[in-house]
Design an enzyme around this catalytic site. Structure first.
Site, PDB file in Angstrom:
ATOM      1  CG  ASP A 176      -7.991   2.700  -2.185  1.00 38.91           C
ATOM      2  OD1 ASP A 176      -9.155   2.962  -2.516  1.00 38.91           O
ATOM      3  OD2 ASP A 176      -7.078   3.541  -2.173  1.00 38.91           O
ATOM      4  CD  GLU A 225     -11.008   1.896  -6.165  1.00 39.01           C
ATOM      5  OE1 GLU A 225     -11.786   2.839  -6.396  1.00 39.01           O
ATOM      6  OE2 GLU A 225      -9.887   2.073  -5.674  1.00 39.01           O
TER       7      GLU A 225
END
Ligand code: GLC
Length: 543
Positions: free
Chosen positions: A202, A244
């Site tokens: 993330d 990401e």
């Protein structure tokens, strides 16, 4: 370490929220026991890998991206043993599983932060980024624009500000601290030892802060991520890291490193809004241009492509003018807008037009990269823009037309979120059971596309070559891998189109329509004509 099998390059991913999928114990929240009972369904889609959104202990301010403990499961979702049982059951079906690895920040409820904010001299003080002023790093943008006025929040007790790229309840970890760097490797080990197949990492661009920069993609960040990869390769085999990084392609490719020293995969953020732009404009140009500006990536790497995910449809990677246009076209009600994006699901974005849902999916499955299907989009689920934050695209999976859509036995007011129940997208109309019983359903078409794609490596491995028919409403490209060639043709407008394509180099071949299972007339030495219904698409095997 054994040879990496490159399984991820050919994989199709299915992204899901444990909480939203199936409630096994009747408390109104989805859980691992429930999810296990739905693995046959997931397998039947033909997908290869499940990406689980964060399932760790969390106060859920950011729906689990605010982690309060890295070594456990959120009680609402079950126990570690339930997780292990799920992982085993998934693997037994040939499904791999990746989980979210949230490196950049923790919850403010995490014991590290609780200690850190305790006093300026606490041993954990330096786990986070503290400052006497809120004026450092002025070039860094705010991501949750609708909520956070600053990336700094004052901690009353110790009189200093702490740094956070997201909600103020998500303080950023301090990666200049070697203990933090090491601690995250331990987090990785914990889950990899249990047998997961990798991580979707993330918010990776933001790990470090440096004065005079925008704090994204810094060399220090890449250096640490290389350490993460080296650690993975040293101790494990056949696992993956998916980045990401919501950045332009030139910047995302940096996260692939040499192909062997950073990420295996990265989301292709900029292409996503351009698929919607091209469709609304009835003009292929935005897609062609972004793909042309996408640098080649190393051999061991793969893009991840998606139409929608659990977040708002982000418009960070478009110009200001394009963003205004996208909002006007796709989010006419201000409530549909959030931060720099649009909080709607796929089906509502295209007015529940089955032809356009299929067209976008056809692009997803035929452009380069590994496709990710967001749970519920395979049946055309709707959204609820009135729910807080991005919760409107995270409502319970609609299994059938029974109570609570078959999601849970709890009383309806105990569900973590209301089931979609409007006349168009409500569970009585849109549900898995209904679509399984209907051979013309969207679900059936999705399965057919997925199975067809998987019959050949041309879609996952082939090079991309655009054709340039005069009519810009036609988006046509060749995918070539070894001696296989497939032509994907899309009609971006609501009118029948006959297009003439330059296929001279394939003269003598009889195209085979992979989806319809029919052979077409032989390609000759004049432009080859292909007919497409309004918003139609075809996958034609040329060789
Ligand atoms: C990622 C997630 C998003 C989350 C944010 C902060 O962008 O996709 O849901 O809010 O990171 O962790």
């Amino acid at each position: 370490m054994t040879e990496q099998s490159h399984w991820y390059k050919d994989a199709i991913f299915y992204e899901l929220y444990v909480r939203a999928f199936a409630d096994g114990n009747g408390d109104g929240n989805g859980d691992f026991r429930g999810l296990i009972t739905k693995l046959d369904y997931i397998q039947s889609l033909g997908v290869d890998c499940i990406w689980l959104l964060p399932m760790y202990p969390s106060p859920l301010v950011d729906d689990g991206y605010d982690i309060a403990g890295y070594f456990d499961i959120h009680r609402d979702y079950g126990t570690l043993d339930d997780f292990k049982a799920f992982l085993e059951a998934a693997h037994a079906r040939g499904l791999r599983v990746i989980t979210d690895l949230v490196l950049n920040h923790t919850s403010d409820q995490h014991p590290w932060f609780q200690a850190s904010r305790n006093s300026r001299v606490d041993a954990k003080r330096d786990y986070y980024v503290w400052s006497d002023t809120d004026e450092k790093y002025p070039e860094v943008r705010i991501i949750f624009l609708d909520t956070e006025p600053s990336n700094w929040t004052l901690d009353e007790r110790t009189g200093q500000y702490f740094w956070h790229r997201f909600y103020k309840e998500q303080p950023d970890l301090n990666y200049d601290n070697p203990e933090v760097q090491a601690a995250m490797l331990d987090v990785m080990s914990f889950w990899l030892d249990m047998g997961i197949d990798g991580f979707r990492a993330d918010a990776v661009p933001y790990l470090f802060e440096r004065e005079g920069t925008n704090g994204e993609n810094l060399p220090e960040t890449h250096a640490y991520l290389k350490r993460v990869r080296a650690y993975l390769d040293q101790h494990y085999s056949d696992r993956i890291l998916l980045a990401e990084a919501n950045q332009w392609p030139e910047e995302v490719v940096e996260y692939f490193g040499t192909g062997e020293d950073e990420f295996h995969m990265g989301f292709h953020f900029p292409v996503m809004p351009r698929l919607y732009m091209a469709l609304r404009q009835g003009d292929r140009t935005p897609v062609v241009e972004i793909m042309r500006h996408t640098p080649p990536i190393p051999d061991g790497c793969q893009w991840c492509m998606f139409l929608r995910n659990h977040d708002e449809l982000t418009l960070e990677m478009v110009t200001e003018e394009e963003r205004q246009w996208m909002w006007q076209e796709y989010a006419p009600d201000p409530r549909m807008r959030l931060n720099l994006g649009i909080r709607r699901r796929l089906a509502p974005l295209v007015d529940n037009d089955r032809r356009r849902i299929e067209l976008l999916n056809s692009l997803l499955f035929t452009l380069p990269g590994a496709p990710i299907v967001y749970y519920g989009d395979e049946i055309g689920m709707g959204d609820n823009i009135w729910l807080h934050d991005r919760n409107g695209v995270r409502t319970p999976m609609q299994w059938n037309d029974g109570p609570n859509a078959g999601f849970s036995n709890a009383p309806a007011d105990k569900l973590y979120a209301p089931i979609i129940d409007d006349p168009t997208y409500g569970y009585k109309r849109i549900n898995v059971a209904g679509q399984e019983a209907d051979a013309t359903s969207l679900l059936d078409t999705m399965r057919h596309m997925i199975h067809t794609r998987k019959e050949s490596l041309v879609f996952s491995r082939g090079v991309l070559e655009f054709l340039e028919p005069e009519d810009t409403a036609i988006l046509a490209y060749l995918r070539r891998y070894q001696d296989e060639v497939v032509l994907a043709v899309h009609n971006l407008v609501d009118e029948e189109r006959r297009t003439a394509l330059n296929l001279y180099s394939y003269a003598g071949a009889a195209p085979y329509d992979l989806l319809a299972g029919a052979t077409l007339p032989i390609i000759g030495h004049s432009p080859y004509e292909v007919d497409l219904p309004p918003y139609g698409y075809r996958w034609l095997k040329l060789a």
